[in-house]
Design a protein around this motif. Sequence first.
Motif, PDB file in Angstrom:
ATOM      1  N   SER A  67       0.823  -1.213   0.000  1.00  0.00           N
ATOM      2  CA  SER A  67       0.000   0.000   0.000  1.00  0.00           C
ATOM      3  C   SER A  67       0.857   1.263   0.000  1.00  0.00           C
ATOM      4  O   SER A  67       0.468   2.285  -0.558  1.00  0.00           O
ATOM      5  CB  SER A  67      -0.930   0.009   1.224  1.00  0.00           C
ATOM      6  N   ALA A  68       2.033   1.198   0.641  1.00  0.00           N
ATOM      7  CA  ALA A  68       2.929   2.355   0.671  1.00  0.00           C
ATOM      8  C   ALA A  68       3.654   2.552  -0.652  1.00  0.00           C
ATOM      9  O   ALA A  68       4.017   3.679  -1.018  1.00  0.00           O
ATOM     10  CB  ALA A  68       3.948   2.190   1.798  1.00  0.00           C
ATOM     11  N   MET A  69       3.860   1.463  -1.410  1.00  0.00           N
ATOM     12  CA  MET A  69       4.591   1.555  -2.674  1.00  0.00           C
ATOM     13  C   MET A  69       3.707   1.954  -3.852  1.00  0.00           C
ATOM     14  O   MET A  69       4.172   2.566  -4.820  1.00  0.00           O
ATOM     15  CB  MET A  69       5.252   0.210  -2.989  1.00  0.00           C
ATOM     16  N   VAL A  70       2.424   1.607  -3.798  1.00  0.00           N
ATOM     17  CA  VAL A  70       1.514   1.852  -4.920  1.00  0.00           C
ATOM     18  C   VAL A  70       1.514   3.314  -5.389  1.00  0.00           C
ATOM     19  O   VAL A  70       1.576   3.573  -6.599  1.00  0.00           O
ATOM     20  CB  VAL A  70       0.091   1.376  -4.566  1.00  0.00           C
ATOM     21  N   PRO A  71       1.437   4.305  -4.485  1.00  0.00           N
ATOM     22  CA  PRO A  71       1.413   5.686  -4.991  1.00  0.00           C
ATOM     23  C   PRO A  71       2.680   6.085  -5.728  1.00  0.00           C
ATOM     24  O   PRO A  71       2.622   6.909  -6.649  1.00  0.00           O
ATOM     25  CB  PRO A  71       1.216   6.521  -3.716  1.00  0.00           C
ATOM     26  N   PHE A  72       3.832   5.530  -5.355  1.00  0.00           N
ATOM     27  CA  PHE A  72       5.061   5.837  -6.082  1.00  0.00           C
ATOM     28  C   PHE A  72       5.000   5.290  -7.512  1.00  0.00           C
ATOM     29  O   PHE A  72       5.437   5.946  -8.456  1.00  0.00           O
ATOM     30  CB  PHE A  72       6.276   5.263  -5.355  1.00  0.00           C
ATOM     31  N   VAL A  73       4.433   4.090  -7.656  1.00  0.00           N
ATOM     32  CA  VAL A  73       4.283   3.516  -8.993  1.00  0.00           C
ATOM     33  C   VAL A  73       3.309   4.364  -9.808  1.00  0.00           C
ATOM     34  O   VAL A  73       3.513   4.613 -11.001  1.00  0.00           O
ATOM     35  CB  VAL A  73       3.814   2.055  -8.913  1.00  0.00           C
ATOM     36  N   GLY A  74       2.241   4.825  -9.159  1.00  0.00           N
ATOM     37  CA  GLY A  74       1.290   5.693  -9.841  1.00  0.00           C
ATOM     38  C   GLY A  74       1.925   6.992 -10.287  1.00  0.00           C
ATOM     39  O   GLY A  74       1.694   7.475 -11.412  1.00  0.00           O
ATOM     40  N   TRP A  75       2.732   7.599  -9.428  1.00  0.00           N
ATOM     41  CA  TRP A  75       3.415   8.854  -9.792  1.00  0.00           C
ATOM     42  C   TRP A  75       4.415   8.590 -10.913  1.00  0.00           C
ATOM     43  O   TRP A  75       4.524   9.386 -11.858  1.00  0.00           O
ATOM     44  CB  TRP A  75       4.136   9.412  -8.565  1.00  0.00           C
ATOM     45  N   HIS A  76       5.144   7.504 -10.814  1.00  0.00           N
ATOM     46  CA  HIS A  76       6.110   7.098 -11.830  1.00  0.00           C
ATOM     47  C   HIS A  76       5.429   6.969 -13.192  1.00  0.00           C
ATOM     48  O   HIS A  76       5.926   7.472 -14.209  1.00  0.00           O
ATOM     49  CB  HIS A  76       6.729   5.764 -11.390  1.00  0.00           C
ATOM     50  N   ARG A  77       4.271   6.345 -13.211  1.00  0.00           N
ATOM     51  CA  ARG A  77       3.552   6.130 -14.468  1.00  0.00           C
ATOM     52  C   ARG A  77       3.062   7.443 -15.060  1.00  0.00           C
ATOM     53  O   ARG A  77       2.999   7.596 -16.286  1.00  0.00           O
ATOM     54  CB  ARG A  77       2.361   5.193 -14.214  1.00  0.00           C
ATOM     55  N   ARG A  78       2.693   8.392 -14.211  1.00  0.00           N
ATOM     56  CA  ARG A  78       2.116   9.654 -14.674  1.00  0.00           C
ATOM     57  C   ARG A  78       3.153  10.752 -14.888  1.00  0.00           C
ATOM     58  O   ARG A  78       2.796  11.855 -15.315  1.00  0.00           O
ATOM     59  CB  ARG A  78       1.079  10.137 -13.644  1.00  0.00           C
ATOM     60  N   ASN A  79       4.403  10.484 -14.621  1.00  0.00           N
ATOM     61  CA  ASN A  79       5.443  11.518 -14.737  1.00  0.00           C
ATOM     62  C   ASN A  79       6.618  11.018 -15.567  1.00  0.00           C
ATOM     63  O   ASN A  79       7.772  11.026 -15.123  1.00  0.00           O
ATOM     64  CB  ASN A  79       5.906  11.952 -13.347  1.00  0.00           C
ATOM     65  N   GLY A  80       6.298  10.591 -16.771  1.00  0.00           N
ATOM     66  CA  GLY A  80       7.334  10.213 -17.713  1.00  0.00           C
ATOM     67  C   GLY A  80       8.130   8.995 -17.304  1.00  0.00           C
ATOM     68  O   GLY A  80       9.271   8.832 -17.740  1.00  0.00           O
ATOM     69  N   CYS A  81       7.564   8.144 -16.453  1.00  0.00           N
ATOM     70  CA  CYS A  81       8.232   6.919 -15.991  1.00  0.00           C
ATOM     71  C   CYS A  81       9.559   7.234 -15.296  1.00  0.00           C
ATOM     72  O   CYS A  81      10.546   6.489 -15.424  1.00  0.00           O
ATOM     73  CB  CYS A  81       8.458   5.958 -17.155  1.00  0.00           C
ATOM     74  N   ALA A  82       9.593   8.340 -14.547  1.00  0.00           N
ATOM     75  CA  ALA A  82      10.802   8.732 -13.811  1.00  0.00           C
ATOM     76  C   ALA A  82      11.162   7.655 -12.798  1.00  0.00           C
ATOM     77  O   ALA A  82      10.295   7.125 -12.088  1.00  0.00           O
ATOM     78  CB  ALA A  82      10.585  10.063 -13.107  1.00  0.00           C
ATOM     79  N   THR A  83      12.441   7.328 -12.728  1.00  0.00           N
ATOM     80  CA  THR A  83      12.931   6.255 -11.860  1.00  0.00           C
ATOM     81  C   THR A  83      13.780   6.836 -10.738  1.00  0.00           C
ATOM     82  O   THR A  83      14.632   7.688 -10.983  1.00  0.00           O
ATOM     83  CB  THR A  83      13.768   5.254 -12.680  1.00  0.00           C
ATOM     84  N   PRO A  84      13.598   6.376  -9.507  1.00  0.00           N
ATOM     85  CA  PRO A  84      14.355   6.950  -8.384  1.00  0.00           C
ATOM     86  C   PRO A  84      15.787   6.457  -8.333  1.00  0.00           C
ATOM     87  O   PRO A  84      16.086   5.316  -8.689  1.00  0.00           O
ATOM     88  CB  PRO A  84      13.576   6.468  -7.161  1.00  0.00           C
ATOM     89  N   THR A  85      16.661   7.332  -7.864  1.00  0.00           N
ATOM     90  CA  THR A  85      18.052   6.946  -7.592  1.00  0.00           C
ATOM     91  C   THR A  85      18.139   6.204  -6.262  1.00  0.00           C
ATOM     92  O   THR A  85      18.956   5.301  -6.091  1.00  0.00           O
ATOM     93  CB  THR A  85      18.944   8.192  -7.544  1.00  0.00           C
ATOM     94  N   ARG A  86      17.260   6.578  -5.347  1.00  0.00           N
ATOM     95  CA  ARG A  86      17.277   5.977  -3.997  1.00  0.00           C
ATOM     96  C   ARG A  86      15.887   6.096  -3.379  1.00  0.00           C
ATOM     97  O   ARG A  86      15.065   6.916  -3.794  1.00  0.00           O
ATOM     98  CB  ARG A  86      18.308   6.677  -3.108  1.00  0.00           C
TER      99      ARG A  86
END
Length: 496
Positions: free
Chosen positions: A201-220
């Motif tokens: 549940s804590a990870m889902v919003p990051f995947v959602g943001w990633h999908r909606r923002n050019g598939c930006a990938t985190p460094t950390r």
Amino acid sequence: MVIRSKPFTSKLKSSFSSPLCRTMTKPCSKTDRMSNKSHCAKQQHSSHYFSAKIIIYLFSAFVTLFILFQISSLHLQSPPSSLTNCTLSPNTMAAKLRLAVTFLPLKDLRYAQTAMQGHTWFMSSTYDTHVEGEVQYQRFPSPSSHGRLLCIKGRNTHDGAWNSYALAWPKALPKNATLFKGLTFISYNHYDYGNIWHGLSAMVPFVGWHRRNGCATPTRWILYHWGELRRKMNNKWLETLMEATFGGALYVEGFDDGDDDMVVCFEEAVVMRHNEGGMSRERRMEVYDLMRCKARVYCNVSMEGRDVHDSDQGVVDVGMTLLLREGGRSFRNDSAVVGVFGRECEKVAGCRLRVAYASNLSFCEQVKLMRLTDVLISPHGAQLSNMIFMDRNSSVMEFFPKGWLKLAGVGQHVFQWLASWSGMRHQGAWRDPNGDACPYPEDDRRCMSVYKNSKIGYNETYFAEWFRNVLREVTLRKMEEGSNSSHALSFACACS
């Protein structure tokens, strides 16, 4: 020859030598005094009053002139240098802005009683960006932060109030701060990352943001629980899912090379504090579609449509998986339960029953098994999270020990929610009416400690009828979808 000057009194008398003055100062004669004593007295009083009045006028004029002189002197003096030069040098301005950076506790104890309400007690002075139906998040720098970066101080793992945060201008970072380059994902979880449901549940919003923002990938990643730093997820299943989703190893920053007062600032940071809160069902389904697809690619599972035996003859391939647990909330008699579902499956052409223990399977083995599953049969527990790897519209049958309905609260519905959000069909739950005895009344909350990890019995009659109904529904649905699923269609994941 001695010359004597006239006394001051004589000069003063001479100054009143005009007729008017003489009239005013002429002393009363004896006759006058006899004839009109009161009038002479008034004349003498008037003379003294007039002299005092002149002195007051002169004194007032002197004071006025003195004040005017002082005011004139102030205007002639040069103003202070700080006022004559209002434009500070860049270095001076940066120094002043650096000193103005103020750190606040990551965990604001003022909101301890309402930690999960509003914008939470984590970074309580900042507010989220939220569009209806989308992820709630904070991004730094951004217009809402006025271009300032997020900085974090401290690495306490026991009390979040000892860790703090601040916003700082890029060219005026706090003294001795370290700038972390790249994109940093910062997660706040009110629960435990080690629990698959809460961690997911804590990870889902990051995947959602990633999908909606050019598939930006985190460094950390930086993980917090109640403001306390967590150096790892303690959840191999979830870590592997995130590696598959973002296409690389998951790096969780633990600040191991610094001290307790170290300050780090982030070139770019995205903060999530509400898990899936605020996301519409449509957006959640998009996220689970992406994770399902990425997991299958990661595990080299076929992306093609499932085979159908012969839809014209009413025979379709229906995969049934009985995913068992060990320990708490496991079936009291696994063999008996397997027998019930096995006998019913044998009655339907095309039905295939698979039995597995989740604890014996690797991440990719679980993904492959779910790819072949149309109906997942399992007790309430973390292993049910694997439902997200099934095809959309697959079914879930859930089982509970005694006492959960009355005492477990809303947490007992999490897999019903997950089924809805991931596009599955939750076909209901069976709750064992029998179980371990509680020394307290059955509705006493203390009984939950007894019931929480109790064993689950079985009811052959109920299980068989329930399973037949679900199997019939799944078979009909797959027959209707047969024309589409019979073709081996492949597709690419989003953010490929």
